[in-house]
Write a protein that holds these residues in place. Structure first.
Motif, PDB file in Angstrom:
ATOM      1  N   LEU A 325      -3.414 -11.842   4.219  1.00 52.88           N
ATOM      2  CA  LEU A 325      -3.054 -13.022   3.344  1.00 52.88           C
ATOM      3  C   LEU A 325      -1.929 -13.030   2.441  1.00 52.88           C
ATOM      4  N   GLU A 326      -1.567 -11.758   1.893  1.00 49.84           N
ATOM      5  CA  GLU A 326      -0.600 -11.276   1.027  1.00 49.84           C
ATOM      6  C   GLU A 326      -1.520 -11.737  -0.411  1.00 49.84           C
ATOM      7  N   ILE A 327      -2.765 -11.512  -0.520  1.00 46.34           N
ATOM      8  CA  ILE A 327      -3.357 -11.425  -1.870  1.00 46.34           C
ATOM      9  C   ILE A 327      -2.855  -9.974  -2.371  1.00 46.34           C
ATOM     10  N   THR A 328      -3.089  -9.069  -1.702  1.00 42.99           N
ATOM     11  CA  THR A 328      -2.531  -7.755  -2.137  1.00 42.99           C
ATOM     12  C   THR A 328      -1.352  -7.202  -1.473  1.00 42.99           C
ATOM     13  N   ASP A 329      -0.632  -6.280  -1.819  1.00 41.13           N
ATOM     14  CA  ASP A 329       0.459  -5.785  -1.217  1.00 41.13           C
ATOM     15  C   ASP A 329       0.249  -4.222  -0.800  1.00 41.13           C
ATOM     16  N   VAL A 330      -0.806  -3.849  -0.545  1.00 45.50           N
ATOM     17  CA  VAL A 330      -1.399  -2.600  -0.284  1.00 45.50           C
ATOM     18  C   VAL A 330      -1.831  -2.497   1.015  1.00 45.50           C
ATOM     19  N   ASP A 331      -1.273  -1.681   1.808  1.00 48.29           N
ATOM     20  CA  ASP A 331      -1.608  -1.484   3.304  1.00 48.29           C
ATOM     21  C   ASP A 331      -2.717  -0.608   3.551  1.00 48.29           C
ATOM     22  N   PRO A 332      -4.060  -1.060   3.548  1.00 44.26           N
ATOM     23  CA  PRO A 332      -5.124  -0.247   3.913  1.00 44.26           C
ATOM     24  C   PRO A 332      -5.163   0.779   4.962  1.00 44.26           C
ATOM     25  N   ILE A 333      -4.534   0.334   5.819  1.00 46.61           N
ATOM     26  CA  ILE A 333      -4.132   1.378   7.140  1.00 46.61           C
ATOM     27  C   ILE A 333      -3.670   2.449   6.707  1.00 46.61           C
ATOM     28  N   GLU A 334      -2.438   2.398   6.086  1.00 50.10           N
ATOM     29  CA  GLU A 334      -1.593   3.427   5.656  1.00 50.10           C
ATOM     30  C   GLU A 334      -2.327   4.418   4.944  1.00 50.10           C
ATOM     31  N   LEU A 335      -2.940   3.920   3.985  1.00 41.33           N
ATOM     32  CA  LEU A 335      -3.742   4.757   2.934  1.00 41.33           C
ATOM     33  C   LEU A 335      -5.268   5.118   3.374  1.00 41.33           C
ATOM     34  N   ASP A 336      -5.707   4.641   4.690  1.00 39.22           N
ATOM     35  CA  ASP A 336      -6.984   4.779   5.092  1.00 39.22           C
ATOM     36  C   ASP A 336      -8.092   4.412   4.082  1.00 39.22           C
ATOM     37  N   ARG A 559       7.149  12.818  -5.751  1.00 40.15           N
ATOM     38  CA  ARG A 559       8.435  12.194  -5.358  1.00 40.15           C
ATOM     39  C   ARG A 559       7.943  11.325  -3.921  1.00 40.15           C
ATOM     40  N   ASP A 560       7.024  11.003  -3.969  1.00 42.78           N
ATOM     41  CA  ASP A 560       6.482  10.178  -2.994  1.00 42.78           C
ATOM     42  C   ASP A 560       5.182   9.059  -3.290  1.00 42.78           C
ATOM     43  N   TYR A 561       4.930   8.229  -2.547  1.00 43.84           N
ATOM     44  CA  TYR A 561       4.087   7.114  -2.842  1.00 43.84           C
ATOM     45  C   TYR A 561       2.593   7.670  -2.881  1.00 43.84           C
ATOM     46  N   LEU A 562       2.278   8.464  -1.920  1.00 47.39           N
ATOM     47  CA  LEU A 562       0.804   8.657  -1.858  1.00 47.39           C
ATOM     48  C   LEU A 562       0.427   9.682  -3.023  1.00 47.39           C
ATOM     49  N   THR A 563       1.529  10.616  -3.501  1.00 44.32           N
ATOM     50  CA  THR A 563       1.029  11.177  -4.567  1.00 44.32           C
ATOM     51  C   THR A 563       0.908  10.485  -5.972  1.00 44.32           C
ATOM     52  N   LEU A 564       2.085   9.486  -5.857  1.00 43.41           N
ATOM     53  CA  LEU A 564       1.656   8.571  -7.235  1.00 43.41           C
ATOM     54  C   LEU A 564       0.552   7.761  -7.159  1.00 43.41           C
ATOM     55  N   VAL A 565      -0.110   7.359  -6.006  1.00 44.89           N
ATOM     56  CA  VAL A 565      -1.351   6.867  -5.912  1.00 44.89           C
ATOM     57  C   VAL A 565      -2.247   7.640  -6.427  1.00 44.89           C
ATOM     58  N   ALA A 566      -2.295   8.894  -6.065  1.00 44.33           N
ATOM     59  CA  ALA A 566      -3.146  10.048  -6.806  1.00 44.33           C
ATOM     60  C   ALA A 566      -3.043  10.091  -8.054  1.00 44.33           C
ATOM     61  N   ALA A 567      -1.786  10.250  -8.688  1.00 43.84           N
ATOM     62  CA  ALA A 567      -1.537  10.483 -10.060  1.00 43.84           C
ATOM     63  C   ALA A 567      -2.032   9.358 -10.778  1.00 43.84           C
ATOM     64  N   SER A 568      -2.094   8.010 -10.178  1.00 43.37           N
ATOM     65  CA  SER A 568      -2.167   6.804 -11.087  1.00 43.37           C
ATOM     66  C   SER A 568      -4.041   7.073 -11.433  1.00 43.37           C
ATOM     67  N   ALA A 692      -3.664   2.146  -5.517  1.00 45.85           N
ATOM     68  CA  ALA A 692      -2.599   1.935  -4.844  1.00 45.85           C
ATOM     69  C   ALA A 692      -1.901   0.940  -5.245  1.00 45.85           C
ATOM     70  N   SER A 693      -2.648  -0.274  -5.816  1.00 49.33           N
ATOM     71  CA  SER A 693      -1.919  -1.615  -6.397  1.00 49.33           C
ATOM     72  C   SER A 693      -0.879  -1.327  -7.474  1.00 49.33           C
ATOM     73  N   TYR A 694      -1.513  -0.250  -8.490  1.00 45.54           N
ATOM     74  CA  TYR A 694      -0.800   0.132  -9.539  1.00 45.54           C
ATOM     75  C   TYR A 694       0.538   0.833  -9.179  1.00 45.54           C
ATOM     76  N   ALA A 695       0.639   1.558  -7.925  1.00 45.30           N
ATOM     77  CA  ALA A 695       1.519   2.473  -7.577  1.00 45.30           C
ATOM     78  C   ALA A 695       2.517   1.629  -6.896  1.00 45.30           C
ATOM     79  N   VAL A 696       2.286   0.314  -6.165  1.00 47.13           N
ATOM     80  CA  VAL A 696       3.141  -0.613  -5.491  1.00 47.13           C
ATOM     81  C   VAL A 696       4.078  -1.096  -6.794  1.00 47.13           C
TER      82      VAL A 696
END
Length: 1014
Positions: A325-336, A559-568, A692-696
């Motif tokens: 519904l584009e309420i969020t821009d985080v793909d929950p499948i990608e991030l499990d 230097r990648d999205y998933l690590t930035l999610v964790a860092a956040s 993940a939202s913050y990382a996006v």
């Protein structure tokens, strides 16, 4: 027998909490008891919720008063009566109107007029639901009154505001605070009476023994009143139930929207995606949250139609439905992402979305919500209670007691000997303790909006704060208790940066086609962006610009999205404090270290190497490791986030956690270490979807900074900056190739603008320059540019003090004259011409040019003018030092001096104060070296105490260079703040030559007088 009872939600009047009032009623043997606060319904719902604990039938109403003078007391016969009362109260609160002497003809309300009021307004007719209230003190008056004949309308009206003398003293202090007066000067009309204390029912019966019909009428009034709200765990949501006429149509719409979103969000719709979507839709329907999703979707659709940028974050980002519904821009499948963190059958607290808009757009979105969903009064902002804090209470009470300011300051500081205090000071401290934590006034929740199925006045009255939107008189906890679940609409500067940066790029470079900023996935794999993150070149970018985050990015080599999610998430204090941040870095950088992970924890959290990083990790560990069911696991999650009410409930789950692990054969050392990690989160860990939202959003900002750095930095400045002071963002723009110019009368706007690589400071950065004059300049310049100082003065009337600011900041440089000459001319002209700022001149005034000496203006003088007028300088601050640096040691040299002591010069950017586990103060410093590169320092307690920071400026730092995970810092041994040169503008010789306003004796009689020209 008690019809008028006040809690401390009779703000700055009452003294008791709702539960204390109920305890009082129970002690008097009451089975029915009303709450009737003064012009307020804040306590009503919680009073109803708690009454059952005391075996009391609750009644609610309102004591309507003009100022402190009682008009009438009204009791709601039922829920509809409560709605009537709230409508009436809200109407007058919104309009700030006094209440009429006679109440409206309510249908479901009992109105009680005090006998004194009946005498005053000479009311002689009474409807069935109208009564005359007789106090204990008015019995003798009744005996000789014509109102004695109204036998069916007479009731006991004894007001209960206090328990004892101390309550009454607190009340008088509150009234003095409210009236902003000394206690000794508090008018009698502004306070209650000590007689408004609780008395026994037997004493009331004794007083009214000659009027049994009055006692009977009073009992019957209470028996007529009944009010019901569902506070059980199985209560229904009170939010707006449907958007499309029926729940079936709502669900059809939700399914259709999801199907539309699938091909937009996914190139290939896999079986996993379909199963996840079906699972979520089923649970959303089962939990009656279909309309909740649709309302959020409709809000987003409006924002998109207006070009507003937004971020949907929080645990709602765990939902694929929200993603589609584009309420969020985080793909929950990608991030499990764990959907049960957002919504599950066991969750006792409501899920919600946090939707951020830019500060400028948020108000319009709020207006849209009120207009779209509130046609029948169903929308309101959520309230919040501002309570007395100890120091604030000391300050208020000090004023009430008439203490001098220095004495109040001393009491607030805590630096005094209690035994040496006089009686008044001791009273201030004693009563400040009593006031601490009590409600002072009602404010607005930072983000919450309520959208109910029933009119909002069914639950509460509303008031109208300066924001201009009705606001309920209770907080989020009460709202949740009764089934009203908030929608969080927040303001965030980071989104304003993105929106404005895009607008600047599109205006200055219309040939450029920017990608869809909401589709951040291409940014995740952009090498240039990821290289920039690894170098921690993120100044100005949302959530990743702070010194701590810059340090973490370098240590991790992100230097990648998933690590930035964790860092956040691991940057959060709870994770860092528990030692999990360090352990995560160690395991991230060293695969061998990962073998130390507990096997069960590794299986649960392989993506974070068996380290708890996110809130849902607690749920996973509690469920899979300790064998708690999901409901119990969620208690832990709520406990660590601070959103629970019962500490006992949390402790019970802790005991079960430990006992379950022991039964499974786990060693106590391991059990308590895992529990320590859980407990240390202490409300600071993020949900993974939130991170993940913050990382996006970080990647969206980083994309703009990477490819359009100057435009992005201008947008950053225009949106109030971020973590650092404004000057740091101009410094960053200069590093990125920008040429920074002071304000210019022919170029600048209110905001900062950019033309190519030239950045012109906005007039808003001038200290003391008035907004109306900024507008005058821009309106006049829109017709044509300014050609001379005289042209400017004729077209833009302003005071000489305001003109002086523009000249000294060199805003007239485009006219070809130096600012000292312009100051001579300006002061001469203003000495000979009265300028009316509000009245343009009817005739143009010509002046003959005259010859002045040639002036020399140094960069040093310009720098000090900028320091005064901008609060920073565009010149190199190191050039202002009285004693120039003795070396050119730079951050680039630190690696060669690892583990050695060096001396280096740094311009202070920021200092973070913190405490060791022993409570000693220490600091982390951030500086710029002589080349403008970031320098980080650590100041351990002994050094922090001996060499404290002394404000902005350049420091000479001596310390040891240390390295951790590739990140270099200096452990400070000593530091001193370097002095600036004397301000050349205040040299007396300089003043006489340069500033005629400082030397009024200067003669300019030889200059020809001006002549008017038609």
């Amino acid at each position: 027998m008690f019809l008028n009872n006040h809690s401390y939600y009779s703000l700055r009047y009452g003294t008791m909490a709702e539960n204390e009032l109920l305890e009082l009623a129970q002690a008097q043997g009451c089975s029915v008891f009303p709450l009737t606060d003064i012009n307020n319904t804040s306590g009503c719902l919680n009073f109803i919720r708690r009454a059952n604990e005391y075996s009391i039938t609750p009644v609610v109403g309102i004591d309507f008063r003009n100022n402190a003078q009682q008009c009438y007391v009204c009791l709601a016969i039922n829920n509809q009566g409560f709605l009537e009362l709230n409508n009436f109260l809200s109407k007058h609160l919104h309009a700030n109107q006094q209440f009429p002497d006679v109440a409206p003809k309510f249908q479901n309300v009992i109105t009680i007029y005090p006998l004194k009021k009946v005498f005053a307004i000479e009311k002689y007719t009474f409807a069935k639901n109208e009564c005359i209230g007789v106090s204990l003190q008015d019995i003798n008056k009744l005996q000789f009154s014509k109102f004695k004949q109204y036998k069916d309308n007479l009731v006991v009206l004894h007001t209960v505001s206090f328990r004892h003398k101390r309550d009454f003293n607190i009340h008088r202090l509150l009234r003095a605070i409210d009236n902003n007066t000394l206690l000794s000067k508090l008018p009698k009309l502004q306070q209650g009476s000590i007689e408004h204390s609780i008395v026994s029912t037997s004493e009331i019966e004794k007083k009214f023994q000659d009027y049994p019909h009055i006692l009977k009428n009073t009992t019957e009034v209470l028996e007529r009143c009944s009010i019901q709200f569902d506070f059980s765990n199985t209560k229904k949501s009170q939010n707006l139930a449907t958007l499309y006429e029926s729940k079936a149509l709502d669900f059809e719409k939700l399914v259709a929207l999801c199907n539309e979103g699938l091909p937009k969000r996914y190139d290939v719709v896999t079986k996993t995606i379909k199963q996840r979507l079906q699972k979520e839709l089923s649970l959303i329907k089962l939990q009656n949250y279909v309309s909740f999703f649709l309302i959020n979707w409709k809000i987003i659709q409006y924002a998109k139609s207006k070009g507003y940028y937004y971020v949907g974050r929080g645990s709602g980002a765990n939902s694929i439905v929200a993603y589609l519904l584009e309420i969020t821009d985080v793909d929950p499948i990608e991030l499990d992402l764990y959907f049960e963190r957002f919504m599950n059958l066991y969750r006792t607290t409501p899920p919600d979305f946090d939707i951020d808009f830019s500060t400028w757009d948020r108000e319009d979105v709020t207006r849209f919500i009120f207009e779209t969903f509130g046609s029948e009064g169903q929308v309101a902002l959520l309230g919040a209670y501002v309570t007395f804090q100890y120091k604030g209470a000391v300050r208020e009470l000090g004023k009430v007691f008439g203490l001098p300011k220095y004495e109040i300051d001393k009491l607030c500081s805590g630096k005094f000997n209690y035994k040496q205090l006089d009686e008044l000071s001791s009273l201030v401290l004693r009563y400040a303790n009593y006031l601490q934590g009590r409600p002072n006034y009602i404010s607005i929740h930072a983000a919450g909006i309520l959208i109910s199925e029933q009119p909002i006045h069914y639950f509460s009255a509303t008031h109208m704060p300066p924001k201009g939107f009705p606001t309920v008189q209770f907080d989020m906890h009460i709202a949740e208790d009764v089934g009203l679940y908030k929608f969080d609409i927040l303001g965030q500067r980071g989104l304003g940066k993105i929106k404005d940066a895009i607008a600047i790029i599109e205006k200055n470079s219309p040939e450029i086609t920017l990608p869809n900023i909401h589709n951040a996935k291409p940014f995740f794999i952009d090498k240039q962006i990821n290289d920039m993150i690894a170098r921690a070149e993120c100044i100005g970018c949302f959530y990743v610009e702070s010194p701590a985050m810059r340090m973490l990015l370098k240590k991790l080599g992100v230097r990648d999205y998933l690590t930035l999610v964790a860092a956040s998430s691991i940057i959060r204090p709870g994770v860092a404090k528990s030692g999990m941040m360090r352990e995560y870095i160690l395991r991230h950088k060293n695969p061998e270290r990962r073998k130390k992970a507990h096997p069960v924890l590794w299986d649960i959290m392989p993506d974070t190497y068996g380290v708890m990083v996110y809130q849902e990790d607690v749920i996973k560990v509690a469920h899979h490791y300790a064998g708690l069911d999901l409901g119990e696991a969620d208690v832990l999650r709520r406990g660590m986030s601070g959103k629970y009410r019962s500490r006992e409930e949390f402790l019970a789950v802790k005991e079960k956690f430990i006992s379950n692990c022991r039964e499974k054969g786990e060693q106590d050392a391991v059990i308590f270490e895992v529990w320590r990690q859980i407990e240390s989160f202490a409300g600071y860990a993020f949900a993974k979807g939130h991170s993940a939202s913050y990382a996006v959003e970080s990647y969206q900002s980083l994309f703009l900074k990477c490819y359009y750095p100057l435009e992005y930095m201008v947008a950053t400045v225009n949106n109030g900056g971020g973590f650092y002071r404004t000057e740091l963002y101009f410094h960053e723009a200069k590093k990125l190739g920008g040429i920074i110019h002071p304000p210019c009368i022919n170029k600048s706007h209110v905001d900062t603008i950019i033309e190519g690589v030239n950045i012109y400071l906005g007039f808003q950065h001038l200290q003391g320059f008035e907004k109306r004059n900024m507008i005058h300049v821009l309106r006049s310049r829109a017709e044509k540019k300014f050609t001379s100082l005289n042209d400017f003065i004729e077209r833009v009337p302003m005071s000489i003090e305001q003109l002086d600011i523009l000249i000294r900041v060199n805003a007239f440089r485009s006219l070809g004259k130096d600012k000292r000459t312009l100051l001579w001319e300006a002061y001469y002209k203003y000495n000979h011409l009265a300028v009316d700022e509000l009245q343009p001149q009817l005739f143009k005034v010509g002046t003959k040019e005259f010859v002045l000496p040639e002036f020399t203006i140094t960069d040093l003088e310009n720098a000090f003018d900028q320091l005064e007028l901008l609060n920073f300088t565009l010149y190199n601050v190191f050039s202002l030092l009285e004693t120039p640096p003795t070396n050119r040691c730079l951050v680039a040299d630190l690696k060669a001096f690892k583990n050695k002591v060096i001396t280096i010069y740094g311009y202070l950017v920021t200092a973070k104060n913190t405490s060791t586990h022993k409570g000693d103060r220490m600091h982390f410093g951030t500086f710029l070296d002589q080349d403008g590169q970031w320098l980080d320092t650590v100041h351990f307690p002994p050094v922090a105490k001996r060499y404290p920071f002394k404000g902005k400026g350049v420091y000479r730092i001596t310390g040891k260079v240390v390295e951790e995970f590739g990140f270099l810092t200096i452990e400070v041994i000593k530091q001193e703040r370097m002095g600036y040169v004397s301000d050349p503008r205040f040299d007396m010789t300089y003043n006489r030559k340069a500033f005629p306003k400082l030397n009024r004796s200067v003669s300019v009689k030889k200059i020809p007088e001006e002549e008017p020209r038609g």
